[in-house]
Design a protein around this motif. Structure first.
Motif, PDB file in Angstrom:
ATOM      1  N   ASP A   1      79.101  26.467  51.847  1.00  0.00           N
ATOM      2  CA  ASP A   1      80.019  27.559  51.545  1.00  0.00           C
ATOM      3  C   ASP A   1      81.262  27.534  52.448  1.00  0.00           C
ATOM      4  N   ASP A   2      82.336  28.061  51.934  1.00  0.00           N
ATOM      5  CA  ASP A   2      83.540  28.415  52.707  1.00  0.00           C
ATOM      6  C   ASP A   2      84.509  27.266  52.981  1.00  0.00           C
TER       7      ASP A   2
ATOM      8  N   HIS B   1      84.135  29.980  45.136  1.00  0.00           N
ATOM      9  CA  HIS B   1      83.581  30.926  46.119  1.00  0.00           C
ATOM     10  C   HIS B   1      84.553  32.098  46.321  1.00  0.00           C
TER      11      HIS B   1
ATOM     12  N   HIS C   1      87.338  35.174  49.683  1.00  0.00           N
ATOM     13  CA  HIS C   1      86.006  35.431  50.202  1.00  0.00           C
ATOM     14  C   HIS C   1      85.737  36.934  50.325  1.00  0.00           C
TER      15      HIS C   1
ATOM     16  N   HIS D   1      76.575  26.468  55.990  1.00  0.00           N
ATOM     17  CA  HIS D   1      77.958  26.890  56.244  1.00  0.00           C
ATOM     18  C   HIS D   1      78.631  25.823  57.104  1.00  0.00           C
TER      19      HIS D   1
END
Ligand SMILES: [Zn+2]
Length: 343
Positions: free
Chosen positions: A125-126, A197, A201, A69
């Motif tokens: 991710d993110d 993704h 979210h 992350h």
């Protein structure tokens, strides 16, 4: 020179007879050429299989897909890594013979790494700025994930700076469209992989089909309008699938994925193995062996793969074959039978 009989033997025979000054009729000559070619092909395959055995290739073995992350100095959750930890994570992978591939390369079976090496998929991710922030001339800021990855790759020849970034509307902290295009464009230009993704979210579990398609489709459309890329894979937020897993794979004209990644807890099956399930590909959280991570996070799994090398994917260095110990044949996926190189 004997008389040449012109018949329907084709170009090969004609060419053979033109150059032939010996007494063999051209038909025999063509048959010989065919036999020679077949024998050569067989010998080449035997040599390839012998080489695969020598390097203990096992392209039906497991692949760790690591889930990162943020890369920040002061982690606030166990999902975050410090730049020092992240560098050490990569250095361990390099030391143990891993070579990064992208999620796209994995799900499409284009695992092009040297013989004896093991693929690893690095996923982020993110779309946080700690993963990629560029200065005004397009150089990644020090201590961002990309800067550290490039640095470790430069110091470890053969360790490819490859990774997949799972993007949400956060867009690496960029709100201006041009800046979003710069950042995503940089990833594309530099050979990085961009995945979906969802836009906001959200947890897709229990959502309506329409909502799922809207969440995945809208960010897919935005990524496409910024880069021309249609993501090949999705990472499901929180690892949770919608009511029907297919909803995350295909949606109208907006998206058509070849892989959906989860958030835990084991190494993944090889894409060439019948054990591979493209709609539910496991990933591994990157973390030391402590607390909840005693068994199912990266340190534990990398230790396990190291002490169980027969379980791990090892390449034969040839991207056009799937090499494996003959005994594993029942596990070869039908689609890859043509590529099969049992030994
Ligand atoms: Zn996420």
């Amino acid at each position: 020179m004997r008389l040449r009989i012109l018949s329907g033997l084709g170009l090969l025979a004609a060419a053979a007879s033109l150059t032939g000054c010996d007494s063999q009729p051209s038909t025999v000559k063509m048959a010989d050429t065919k036999v020679d070619a077949a024998a050569k092909l067989k010998a080449a395959k035997v040599a390839k299989a012998q080489f695969a055995a020598k390097v203990k290739a096992n392209e039906l073995g497991q692949i760790p897909v690591l889930m990162f992350h943020r890369i920040i100095d002061k982690p606030s959750t166990t999902d975050d890594r410090t730049p020092q930890q992240f560098r050490a994570d990569l250095e361990r992978l390099a030391r143990e013979g891993y070579v990064p591939i992208t999620a796209t390369e994995m799900v499409t079976g284009k695992i092009d790494i040297p013989a004896g090496k093991h693929p690893v998929v690095l996923t982020f991710d993110d779309s946080s700025p700690s993963q990629l922030t560029l200065n005004e001339v397009g150089v990644p800021a020090p201590n961002t994930a990309v800067a550290i990855l490039k640095d470790v790759a430069a110091k470890n020849p053969g360790f490819r700076p490859k990774a997949t970034f799972y993007v949400t509307r956060d867009m690496f902290g960029k709100t201006v469209r041009e800046e979003q295009a710069e950042t995503l464009g940089w990833l594309k230009e530099n050979g990085f992989d961009i995945g979906n993704h969802t836009r906001d979210h959200i947890n897709l579990r229990g959502r309506s089909h329409k909502e799922v398609e809207e969440q995945i489709g809208s960010i897919a459309k935005q990524i496409n309008s910024l880069t021309g890329i249609n993501p090949t894979t999705i990472a499901l937020p929180y690892g949770n699938a919608p009511t029907q897993r297919e909803w995350a794979m295909h949606g109208g004209k907006e998206y058509n994925h070849q892989g959906a990644f989860l958030a835990g807890y084991t190494p993944a099956a090889s894409p060439f193995s019948k054990a591979f399930d493209p709609v539910a590909i496991p990933r591994i959280k990157v973390m030391e062996k402590k607390g909840d991570c005693k068994q199912f996070c990266s340190e534990a799994w990398l230790d396990w793969l190291k002490s169980n090398p027969d379980m791990r994917y090892t390449s034969d260095g040839d991207v056009t074959t799937v090499a494996y110990p003959k005994f594993k044949t029942p596990y070869l996926r039908k689609t890859f039978v043509k590529w099969g190189l049992p030994y």
